[in-house]
Design an enzyme around this catalytic site. Structure first.
Site, PDB file in Angstrom:
ATOM      1  N   HIS A  60       0.835  -1.204   0.000  1.00 24.10           N
ATOM      2  CA  HIS A  60       0.000   0.000   0.000  1.00 24.10           C
ATOM      3  C   HIS A  60       0.862   1.244   0.000  1.00 24.10           C
ATOM      4  O   HIS A  60       2.050   1.208   0.314  1.00 24.10           O
ATOM      5  CB  HIS A  60      -0.986  -0.002   1.178  1.00 24.10           C
ATOM      6  CG  HIS A  60      -0.384   0.343   2.500  1.00 24.10           C
ATOM      7  ND1 HIS A  60      -1.015   1.146   3.408  1.00 24.10           N
ATOM      8  CD2 HIS A  60       0.774  -0.010   3.084  1.00 24.10           C
ATOM      9  CE1 HIS A  60      -0.266   1.290   4.490  1.00 24.10           C
ATOM     10  NE2 HIS A  60       0.819   0.582   4.311  1.00 24.10           N
ATOM     11  N   CYS A 114       3.791   5.129   5.847  1.00 23.04           N
ATOM     12  CA  CYS A 114       3.863   3.891   6.631  1.00 23.04           C
ATOM     13  C   CYS A 114       5.311   3.395   6.660  1.00 23.04           C
ATOM     14  O   CYS A 114       6.061   3.597   5.703  1.00 23.04           O
ATOM     15  CB  CYS A 114       2.961   2.828   5.992  1.00 23.04           C
ATOM     16  SG  CYS A 114       2.960   1.246   6.870  1.00 23.04           S
ATOM     17  N   GLN A 132      -7.589  -3.100   9.147  1.00 26.44           N
ATOM     18  CA  GLN A 132      -8.828  -2.353   9.293  1.00 26.44           C
ATOM     19  C   GLN A 132      -9.791  -2.775   8.181  1.00 26.44           C
ATOM     20  O   GLN A 132      -9.370  -3.063   7.063  1.00 26.44           O
ATOM     21  CB  GLN A 132      -8.546  -0.854   9.237  1.00 26.44           C
ATOM     22  CG  GLN A 132      -7.737  -0.381  10.444  1.00 26.44           C
ATOM     23  CD  GLN A 132      -7.364   1.077  10.335  1.00 26.44           C
ATOM     24  OE1 GLN A 132      -8.217   1.929  10.153  1.00 26.44           O
ATOM     25  NE2 GLN A 132      -6.070   1.358  10.449  1.00 26.44           N
ATOM     26  N   SER A 155      -6.243   5.118   9.657  1.00 25.53           N
ATOM     27  CA  SER A 155      -4.823   5.453   9.504  1.00 25.53           C
ATOM     28  C   SER A 155      -4.583   6.570   8.499  1.00 25.53           C
ATOM     29  O   SER A 155      -3.564   7.260   8.567  1.00 25.53           O
ATOM     30  CB  SER A 155      -4.033   4.225   9.059  1.00 25.53           C
ATOM     31  OG  SER A 155      -4.104   3.226  10.035  1.00 25.53           O
ATOM     32  N   HIS A 158      -5.330   5.347   1.401  1.00 18.46           N
ATOM     33  CA  HIS A 158      -4.402   4.378   0.830  1.00 18.46           C
ATOM     34  C   HIS A 158      -4.735   4.078  -0.629  1.00 18.46           C
ATOM     35  O   HIS A 158      -5.897   4.119  -1.019  1.00 18.46           O
ATOM     36  CB  HIS A 158      -4.521   3.003   1.521  1.00 18.46           C
ATOM     37  CG  HIS A 158      -4.598   2.992   2.988  1.00 18.46           C
ATOM     38  ND1 HIS A 158      -3.593   2.502   3.774  1.00 18.46           N
ATOM     39  CD2 HIS A 158      -5.587   3.372   3.842  1.00 18.46           C
ATOM     40  CE1 HIS A 158      -3.950   2.572   5.043  1.00 18.46           C
ATOM     41  NE2 HIS A 158      -5.161   3.093   5.110  1.00 18.46           N
TER      42      HIS A 158
END
Length: 164
Positions: A60, A114, A132, A155, A158
């Protein structure tokens, strides 16, 4: 012709590479039998288990925003951009990627918020309940090599690429 089997960094699956012509293909070359393929350098990659049962592998590219559950990253200690700004940034990356797994990994390495950026965005294998929900649903819905549209989680936002 001189063929060998190599492992794709972006997809994590074996492919055939001609060392003379630099041609590559996911399928056994037309002029080759299954038995001949088994005798190629790197042919042991062909018999590896591809995907653990019930799991997928994905990479991702994450862009965090001020509303992210942890609005900081290896690149920025205090992320102040809005969610809309993060989506626009991600859409720009999506345009640059244009379906290329190599470009996806390159951009994830440089731009993802990330820690997986160190591995081109690769998150490895995961099963149901480990990510998630919106991320998991996107990853499982994709075909191998396919890249999602923008996905939003706690978060951040993405792009997800299924690699196995």
């Amino acid at each position: 012709m001189t063929w060998e089997v190599r492992l794709s960094n972006s997809r994590g699956v074996p492919y055939f590479f001609n060392t003379e012509t630099k041609e590559s293909t996911w399928d056994i070359p037309a002029e080759m039998t299954q038995e001949e393929a088994k005798g190629l350098p790197g042919a042991d990659l062909l018999s590896r288990p591809k995907v653990p049962a019930g799991q997928v592998r994905a990479s991702h590219l994450l862009v965090k925003h001020s509303g992210s559950r942890r609005p900081s990253s290896w690149k920025e200690t205090n992320i102040t951009r809005s969610k809309d700004e993060a989506i626009e940034i991600l859409k720009g990356y999506q345009t640059d990627i244009g379906g290329s797994a190599e470009k996806f990994a390159e951009l994830a390495t440089v731009h993802s918020d990330c820690s997986s950026h160190e591995k081109g965005g690769d998150l490895g294998f995961f099963g149901h309940g480990q990510m998630q929900k919106p991320f998991e649903e996107a990853a499982y819905a994709l075909e191998v090599g396919q890249i999602s549209d923008v996905i939003s989680t706690d978060s951040g936002v993405h792009l997800v690429m299924r690699t196995a």
